[in-house]
Design a protein around this motif. Structure first.
Motif, PDB file in Angstrom:
ATOM      1  N   LEU A 127      84.027  49.438  46.551  1.00 15.31           N
ATOM      2  CA  LEU A 127      85.478  49.283  46.604  1.00 15.31           C
ATOM      3  C   LEU A 127      86.173  50.597  46.233  1.00 15.31           C
ATOM      4  O   LEU A 127      87.127  51.007  46.892  1.00 15.31           O
ATOM      5  N   GLY A 128      85.689  51.266  45.204  1.00 12.22           N
ATOM      6  CA  GLY A 128      86.277  52.545  44.812  1.00 12.22           C
ATOM      7  C   GLY A 128      86.024  53.643  45.822  1.00 12.22           C
ATOM      8  O   GLY A 128      86.921  54.419  46.172  1.00 12.22           O
ATOM      9  N   VAL A 129      84.792  53.724  46.329  1.00 13.08           N
ATOM     10  CA  VAL A 129      84.455  54.754  47.321  1.00 13.08           C
ATOM     11  C   VAL A 129      85.250  54.539  48.599  1.00 13.08           C
ATOM     12  O   VAL A 129      85.748  55.491  49.212  1.00 13.08           O
TER      13      VAL A 129
ATOM     14  N   GLY B 238      69.793  42.084  48.256  1.00  9.17           N
ATOM     15  CA  GLY B 238      69.595  43.060  47.195  1.00  9.17           C
ATOM     16  C   GLY B 238      70.883  43.684  46.689  1.00  9.17           C
ATOM     17  O   GLY B 238      70.857  44.521  45.803  1.00  9.17           O
ATOM     18  N   ARG B 239      72.002  43.289  47.247  1.00  8.42           N
ATOM     19  CA  ARG B 239      73.282  43.832  46.792  1.00  8.42           C
ATOM     20  C   ARG B 239      73.656  43.196  45.456  1.00  8.42           C
ATOM     21  O   ARG B 239      73.453  42.012  45.251  1.00  8.42           O
ATOM     22  N   THR B 240      74.224  44.007  44.581  1.00  6.44           N
ATOM     23  CA  THR B 240      74.639  43.504  43.273  1.00  6.44           C
ATOM     24  C   THR B 240      76.165  43.554  43.177  1.00  6.44           C
ATOM     25  O   THR B 240      76.826  44.158  44.022  1.00  6.44           O
ATOM     26  N   LYS B 241      76.689  42.938  42.139  1.00  5.85           N
ATOM     27  CA  LYS B 241      78.138  43.005  41.914  1.00  5.85           C
ATOM     28  C   LYS B 241      78.571  44.445  41.691  1.00  5.85           C
ATOM     29  O   LYS B 241      79.646  44.847  42.120  1.00  5.85           O
ATOM     30  N   ALA B 242      77.727  45.234  41.035  1.00  9.07           N
ATOM     31  CA  ALA B 242      78.055  46.645  40.803  1.00  9.07           C
ATOM     32  C   ALA B 242      78.154  47.393  42.135  1.00  9.07           C
ATOM     33  O   ALA B 242      79.029  48.250  42.298  1.00  9.07           O
ATOM     34  N   ASP B 243      77.263  47.083  43.082  1.00  7.79           N
ATOM     35  CA  ASP B 243      77.345  47.705  44.409  1.00  7.79           C
ATOM     36  C   ASP B 243      78.685  47.415  45.064  1.00  7.79           C
ATOM     37  O   ASP B 243      79.314  48.295  45.647  1.00  7.79           O
ATOM     38  N   ILE B 244      79.095  46.167  44.976  1.00  4.75           N
ATOM     39  CA  ILE B 244      80.333  45.750  45.641  1.00  4.75           C
ATOM     40  C   ILE B 244      81.545  46.432  45.007  1.00  4.75           C
ATOM     41  O   ILE B 244      82.436  46.910  45.706  1.00  4.75           O
TER      42      ILE B 244
ATOM     43  N   ILE C  42      80.424  50.078  53.981  1.00  8.04           N
ATOM     44  CA  ILE C  42      79.625  50.584  52.869  1.00  8.04           C
ATOM     45  C   ILE C  42      78.778  49.476  52.265  1.00  8.04           C
ATOM     46  O   ILE C  42      77.596  49.668  51.980  1.00  8.04           O
ATOM     47  N   VAL C  43      79.352  48.295  52.075  1.00  2.88           N
ATOM     48  CA  VAL C  43      78.594  47.182  51.493  1.00  2.88           C
ATOM     49  C   VAL C  43      77.477  46.740  52.429  1.00  2.88           C
ATOM     50  O   VAL C  43      76.341  46.525  52.003  1.00  2.88           O
ATOM     51  N   VAL C  44      77.775  46.631  53.724  1.00  3.25           N
ATOM     52  CA  VAL C  44      76.767  46.137  54.671  1.00  3.25           C
ATOM     53  C   VAL C  44      75.701  47.189  54.947  1.00  3.25           C
ATOM     54  O   VAL C  44      74.505  46.886  54.948  1.00  3.25           O
ATOM     55  N   LEU C  45      76.100  48.429  55.186  1.00  3.38           N
ATOM     56  CA  LEU C  45      75.149  49.455  55.612  1.00  3.38           C
ATOM     57  C   LEU C  45      74.593  50.309  54.475  1.00  3.38           C
ATOM     58  O   LEU C  45      73.497  50.845  54.594  1.00  3.38           O
ATOM     59  N   GLY C  46      75.337  50.446  53.395  1.00  4.02           N
ATOM     60  CA  GLY C  46      74.921  51.382  52.359  1.00  4.02           C
ATOM     61  C   GLY C  46      74.378  50.772  51.087  1.00  4.02           C
ATOM     62  O   GLY C  46      73.877  51.495  50.230  1.00  4.02           O
ATOM     63  N   CYS C  47      74.454  49.481  50.934  1.00  7.01           N
ATOM     64  CA  CYS C  47      74.001  48.848  49.698  1.00  7.01           C
ATOM     65  C   CYS C  47      72.860  47.889  50.009  1.00  7.01           C
ATOM     66  O   CYS C  47      72.649  47.495  51.142  1.00  7.01           O
TER      67      CYS C  47
ATOM     68  N   VAL D 227      96.218  52.585  55.866  1.00 13.61           N
ATOM     69  CA  VAL D 227      95.307  52.894  54.760  1.00 13.61           C
ATOM     70  C   VAL D 227      94.621  51.621  54.267  1.00 13.61           C
ATOM     71  O   VAL D 227      93.411  51.623  54.010  1.00 13.61           O
ATOM     72  N   VAL D 228      95.365  50.530  54.142  1.00 16.18           N
ATOM     73  CA  VAL D 228      94.771  49.266  53.694  1.00 16.18           C
ATOM     74  C   VAL D 228      93.730  48.781  54.697  1.00 16.18           C
ATOM     75  O   VAL D 228      92.631  48.347  54.323  1.00 16.18           O
ATOM     76  N   GLY D 229      94.047  48.864  55.970  1.00 16.21           N
ATOM     77  CA  GLY D 229      93.085  48.467  56.999  1.00 16.21           C
ATOM     78  C   GLY D 229      91.832  49.324  56.968  1.00 16.21           C
ATOM     79  O   GLY D 229      90.704  48.808  57.054  1.00 16.21           O
ATOM     80  N   LEU D 230      91.997  50.635  56.829  1.00 15.30           N
ATOM     81  CA  LEU D 230      90.847  51.535  56.729  1.00 15.30           C
ATOM     82  C   LEU D 230      90.044  51.274  55.466  1.00 15.30           C
ATOM     83  O   LEU D 230      88.813  51.358  55.467  1.00 15.30           O
ATOM     84  N   HIS D 231      90.748  50.947  54.382  1.00 18.15           N
ATOM     85  CA  HIS D 231      90.067  50.635  53.123  1.00 18.15           C
ATOM     86  C   HIS D 231      89.159  49.421  53.290  1.00 18.15           C
ATOM     87  O   HIS D 231      87.993  49.437  52.890  1.00 18.15           O
ATOM     88  N   LEU D 232      89.677  48.360  53.877  1.00 17.65           N
ATOM     89  CA  LEU D 232      88.867  47.151  54.074  1.00 17.65           C
ATOM     90  C   LEU D 232      87.695  47.406  55.014  1.00 17.65           C
ATOM     91  O   LEU D 232      86.576  46.948  54.767  1.00 17.65           O
ATOM     92  N   LEU D 233      87.943  48.148  56.087  1.00 18.82           N
ATOM     93  CA  LEU D 233      86.870  48.466  57.033  1.00 18.82           C
ATOM     94  C   LEU D 233      85.795  49.332  56.377  1.00 18.82           C
ATOM     95  O   LEU D 233      84.595  49.063  56.509  1.00 18.82           O
ATOM     96  N   ALA D 234      86.211  50.359  55.643  1.00 21.03           N
ATOM     97  CA  ALA D 234      85.252  51.234  54.962  1.00 21.03           C
ATOM     98  C   ALA D 234      84.462  50.458  53.912  1.00 21.03           C
ATOM     99  O   ALA D 234      83.243  50.631  53.782  1.00 21.03           O
TER     100      ALA D 234
END
Length: 137
Positions: free
Chosen positions: A55-57, A45-51, A116-121, A105-112
């Motif tokens: 990325l911004g969040v 059910g994930r969309t490109k908009a979700d992804i 978010i994509v797996v658990l929140g979308c 920061v880059v590592g945290l960004h990728l992890l976050a």
């Protein structure tokens, strides 16, 4: 004077109470029994908009965790964890330099972003029940 009429679905009384309560909340996202059930969306059910939104969040989460974690995991735990994470980021920058700060920061960004994509979308419980019980509402 036009009135907005909210549609209320009629749900099979034989369904479990929890499922009935989910389906009775509103008619949004429910499929009429007279129509075939649409194909299940890909990627859970994930969309490109979700992804892209994730990325911004996740960028804000990684760089300024104190500003956003409270909204994602609750006010007090998020604020406490966000302050600790923010202090940790500052400590990494001061202790190890700018390059280590950027890598962190880059590592945290990728992890976050991944979390978010797996658990929140994607498909939520109500949408899952609506697909599962199609024709019974």
């Amino acid at each position: 004077m036009a009135q907005d009429i909210a549609l209320r679905p009629v749900v099979d009384p034989a369904l479990e109470d929890a499922e009935r309560a989910l389906l009775e909340k509103s008619a949004d996202g429910l499929f009429p029994a007279t129509l075939p059930l649409p194909e299940e969306p890909g990627l859970g059910g994930r969309t490109k908009a979700d992804i892209w939104t994730a990325l911004g969040v996740s960028a804000v989460c990684a760089l300024l965790p104190v500003t956003i974690l409270w909204a994602l995991i609750g006010v007090w735990p998020g604020l406490a964890f966000g302050l600790a994470a923010q202090a940790g980021l500052i400590w990494v920058g001061v202790q190890f330099g700018f390059e280590a700060f950027i890598l962190t920061v880059v590592g945290l960004h990728l992890l976050a972003w991944l979390l978010i994509v797996v658990l929140g979308c994607g498909t939520d419980e109500r949408q899952r029940v609506a697909r599962l019980r199609h024709g019974r509402y």
